[in-house]
Write an enzyme that holds these catalytic residues in place. Sequence first.
Site: not given
Length: 434
Positions: A223, A395
């Site tokens: 991220k 994911d």
Amino acid sequence: RTMTSSSELHVQGACGHVKLSLEPYVLDLRTPFGTAHSVTSQRTNALITIRMHVQGSAGEITGYGEVGLPPKKPFCYKANFDDVLAFFNSFKDCALQGLQLLVDGKPCPRYDPFASLPDTYFKGIRTMAEEDNTQTRILQHLFEAMDTCGLIKESFASASKTGIEMALFDLWGKHLNKPLHALIGLPASRKPSFYTVSLLASMDAMLQSAKFGLDYTTLLKVKVDNDISRGCDIIEQINLNLASHKKIDGYSVDANSSWSPQESLEFLDAVVKFKRMAVDKLVMVEQPFSAEFLKVDREGEEAWADVKRRYDEAGVLLFGDESVADKHDVIALKPFVHGVNIKLEKAGGIRGALEAVDVARGLGLKVWIGCMVGSCLNSNAAAHIMCTLSDMGGDLDGGLLMDEASQKFTGGFVWKGDGTVEISDAPGIGVVSK
């Protein structure tokens, strides 16, 4: 939240009983989960339980479903626990009359939950639906109550119905002793799955998170925000500090709607021109543009189309996530992405996800399957789509992000350690309550 936020319905009759319940599912996270727009250390998801027993059957069967509930975000994450509770109560009210008829052994109109899907999906249970079977008729009716309840057109309905539908498919699979992917009618295979390294203020905390994830997979999703230099540095630091711990086969970089076209090209330049990271390890960049792009703001279409062209030339894929809910969003995004991240809560559940996957594949887009932060119940439901229809993997790390003490379920897919997961052949979703 306390149990006063729960809701339940128990219908008893001469032929059996059905129990519906919803309760808060509080998850404590292993480490804070940070993105470009929020940081959380605890989540309150919704847990749905449906119990059914019909006279003459072996015993009561229980199906479980979970709604992953990130912080609300306009145009993207539209439901919180109170919304799901309101939807569940509407579903419960709609289901009551028909359920009472069925458990009393009286007729109730038939309903086809799969009318919007191609005949190839759920072929086996479509055939069974024609039989006069009380269990099947109850399941049909509950699907109808969910699909037609009074709040079905609310913005939070897609996320809210996900947990109910999941519990119904878990129940149906257990009734027939078949895993969800077999109910759908699809063979499953091992697929790549990434672990998410969330965006945190401390580099040490991010490195610890990455090290934990590498115990399960060789693929990391990182991220970042619009500080491009820091984002590149995070990836460099992971490479520098953890390469000796375990080989890293690939990265996904998730901007979570935080980049402009210029920042997207700045990141590409950093990766490709200055070799700050081996470009062959960069699998994809996810959601650089805002969630409202194409929904209320169509400015920048030419610039974002140019970004896609430049990423094409560099051999790096662009994916949409927050901008993708249903099949209509998939169509609109095609000029700007190479693929889409489909999540159950955004698509409206398993059936909605199947529709979105079909549209994406028909347009030549790649398919990635993601999940919300949640227990292994939630991620295993998504795994039945990923391990059958995704060409990119996904994911499905939601269950790894939460503290084990919060985990109410066990079993399900297995992380193989080589970057792939293998789906379970256990019936229904594939997990069991602890």
